[in-house]
Design a protein around this motif. Structure first.
Motif, PDB file in Angstrom:
ATOM      1  N   GLU A 151      -5.965  -6.848   3.144  1.00 45.65           N
ATOM      2  CA  GLU A 151      -6.050  -8.270   3.482  1.00 45.65           C
ATOM      3  C   GLU A 151      -7.134  -8.918   2.635  1.00 45.65           C
ATOM      4  O   GLU A 151      -8.245  -8.393   2.511  1.00 45.65           O
ATOM      5  CB  GLU A 151      -6.355  -8.451   4.968  1.00 45.65           C
ATOM      6  N   THR A 175      -2.135  -9.150   1.342  1.00 45.16           N
ATOM      7  CA  THR A 175      -2.018 -10.553   1.728  1.00 45.16           C
ATOM      8  C   THR A 175      -2.929 -11.385   0.837  1.00 45.16           C
ATOM      9  O   THR A 175      -4.013 -10.944   0.452  1.00 45.16           O
ATOM     10  CB  THR A 175      -2.402 -10.782   3.198  1.00 45.16           C
ATOM     11  N   TYR A 194      -0.662 -15.132   3.237  1.00 42.34           N
ATOM     12  CA  TYR A 194      -1.381 -15.032   4.505  1.00 42.34           C
ATOM     13  C   TYR A 194      -1.246 -16.290   5.357  1.00 42.34           C
ATOM     14  O   TYR A 194      -1.528 -16.266   6.564  1.00 42.34           O
ATOM     15  CB  TYR A 194      -2.856 -14.706   4.265  1.00 42.34           C
ATOM     16  N   ARG A 200       3.103 -11.866  10.518  1.00 41.40           N
ATOM     17  CA  ARG A 200       3.109 -10.623  11.298  1.00 41.40           C
ATOM     18  C   ARG A 200       4.473  -9.953  11.241  1.00 41.40           C
ATOM     19  O   ARG A 200       4.567  -8.734  11.113  1.00 41.40           O
ATOM     20  CB  ARG A 200       2.718 -10.907  12.749  1.00 41.40           C
ATOM     21  N   ARG A 204       5.279  -6.308   9.583  1.00 41.68           N
ATOM     22  CA  ARG A 204       5.982  -5.274  10.336  1.00 41.68           C
ATOM     23  C   ARG A 204       7.180  -4.764   9.533  1.00 41.68           C
ATOM     24  O   ARG A 204       7.440  -3.549   9.479  1.00 41.68           O
ATOM     25  CB  ARG A 204       6.420  -5.827  11.688  1.00 41.68           C
ATOM     26  N   GLU A 225      -3.563  -7.650  16.970  1.00 45.42           N
ATOM     27  CA  GLU A 225      -2.261  -7.669  16.315  1.00 45.42           C
ATOM     28  C   GLU A 225      -2.116  -6.569  15.277  1.00 45.42           C
ATOM     29  O   GLU A 225      -1.002  -6.119  14.988  1.00 45.42           O
ATOM     30  CB  GLU A 225      -2.052  -9.033  15.639  1.00 45.42           C
ATOM     31  N   THR A 226      -3.219  -6.113  14.726  1.00 46.51           N
ATOM     32  CA  THR A 226      -3.174  -5.180  13.602  1.00 46.51           C
ATOM     33  C   THR A 226      -3.050  -3.725  14.030  1.00 46.51           C
ATOM     34  O   THR A 226      -2.236  -2.972  13.469  1.00 46.51           O
ATOM     35  CB  THR A 226      -4.443  -5.343  12.742  1.00 46.51           C
ATOM     36  N   LEU A 229       0.215  -1.940  14.379  1.00 46.13           N
ATOM     37  CA  LEU A 229       0.981  -1.770  13.146  1.00 46.13           C
ATOM     38  C   LEU A 229       0.523  -0.557  12.334  1.00 46.13           C
ATOM     39  O   LEU A 229       1.078  -0.275  11.274  1.00 46.13           O
ATOM     40  CB  LEU A 229       0.872  -3.025  12.274  1.00 46.13           C
TER      41      LEU A 229
END
Length: 324
Positions: A151, A175, A194, A200, A204, A225-226, A229
């Motif tokens: 990221e 990103t 991004y 998201r 995925r 959220e991360t 994954l």
């Protein structure tokens, strides 16, 4: 000699270029004639007091340098006068900084400049490339079989991380802003905007087996959220976002042997820094790493450089203060 110094912690305008005595190397020390030093965000953190570290005033700012060996103290036997060297760990931990005509450096913090590498490009990349290598390989345990998400892929650390991970044979998903995506794709990464409202979902879809490593250089990562994954035994490595807060379900970590690891290069050991320096030097010599645009400024503009960096006015370039 000329040196960029502060007499107290504070804003960028506390930096002044003054005449100070040339230091004399003691036992086990090396005097380096400094050619140039880079300006990093962490330098502003030290100067302002955001990052607390032992400092004695007047304090010479700056962390990275490239230069030549000018003098040797007793018991230094593996270096010679005139050797081209570089360093990434001055200006904190009780050590005076690099933004001066000469600097005292412990020999175990000095690394040879590869003959085919431009010294200015080396010092420009020294900090972000070393940070990226340590985050990926020392803290992230990255291997050729892994998938890594970076990221902030268009930033200095992010760009170095992408290049190093791709060279190691890893799959890279990055990103970045829309204008940087084509360049990241041309380099070999899967690149996602991004700002996309579907980010998201796109992440995925790009990670059918999860991410083995998730490197956040942006300071905006959302752990909630991360972490889901990640692959089994996947790891998040954070190198930015000092004031950021988030929540996380413990089960998303321990039920999958996942981990969240914070990393600041200021805490790296001498051995870790040495391994990073060796890898960075080889990557530059082999063309794996390439310096971005470099803005060369005289030492007298150190305060201006710090102010510009803090104001977010330095993008897509590295500032190098030329001292020699």
């Amino acid at each position: 000699m000329r040196a960029a110094v502060i007499h107290e912690l504070g804003a960028a305008d506390t930096i002044h270029v003054e005449r100070v005595p040339v230091p004399t190397p003691g036992r086990g020390e090396v005097l380096v004639r400094v050619t140039a030093t880079a300006v990093n965000h962490v330098d502003t953190f030290v100067r302002s007091g955001v990052y607390r570290t032992p400092i004695s005033f007047p304090f010479v700012i700056g962390r990275d340098l490239v230069g030549t060996v000018e003098g040797l103290g007793d018991e230094v036997d593996h270096l010679q006068l005139g050797d081209a060297v570089w360093c990434t760990s001055l200006g904190h931990g009780g050590r005076q900084g690099a933004a001066s005509a000469f600097a005292i450096v412990s020999p175990d913090r000095l690394y040879p400049v590869p003959q085919q590498v431009d010294p200015i490009e080396l010092v420009a990349l020294a900090h972000p490339a070393s940070t990226a290598w340590l985050a990926l390989f020392e803290h992230g345990a990255l291997t050729a079989s892994h998938t890594v998400v970076v990221e902030g892929g268009a930033g200095n650390v992010g760009a170095c991380a992408i290049a190093l991970a791709l060279a190691a044979g890893a799959v890279v998903v990055a990103t970045a802003g829309a204008r940087s995506l084509d360049a990241l794709r041309a380099a070999g990464a899967q690149a996602l905007d991004y700002r996309s409202p579907r980010l998201r979902a796109e992440l995925r879809a790009s990670l059918p087996n999860g991410a083995d490593l998730w490197l956040d250089t942006s300071g905006t990562l959302a752990l909630t959220e991360t972490v889901p994954l990640l692959a089994e035994r996947g790891r998040v490595v954070l190198v930015a976002g000092a004031a950021r807060e988030d929540t996380l379900r413990f089960g998303d970590l321990y039920m999958h042997d996942r981990a969240v690891d914070g990393f600041a290069i200021s805490n790296a050991t001498v051995d870790e820094l040495s391994r990073a320096a060796r890898a960075v030097g080889e990557a530059l010599a082999n063309g794996i790493l390439r310096a971005p645009d470099i803005q060369r400024l005289p030492l007298e503009r150190a305060a201006e450089a710090h102010a510009a960096l803090e104001a977010g006015k330095v993008r897509g370039t590295r500032i190098v203060l030329v001292t020699g």
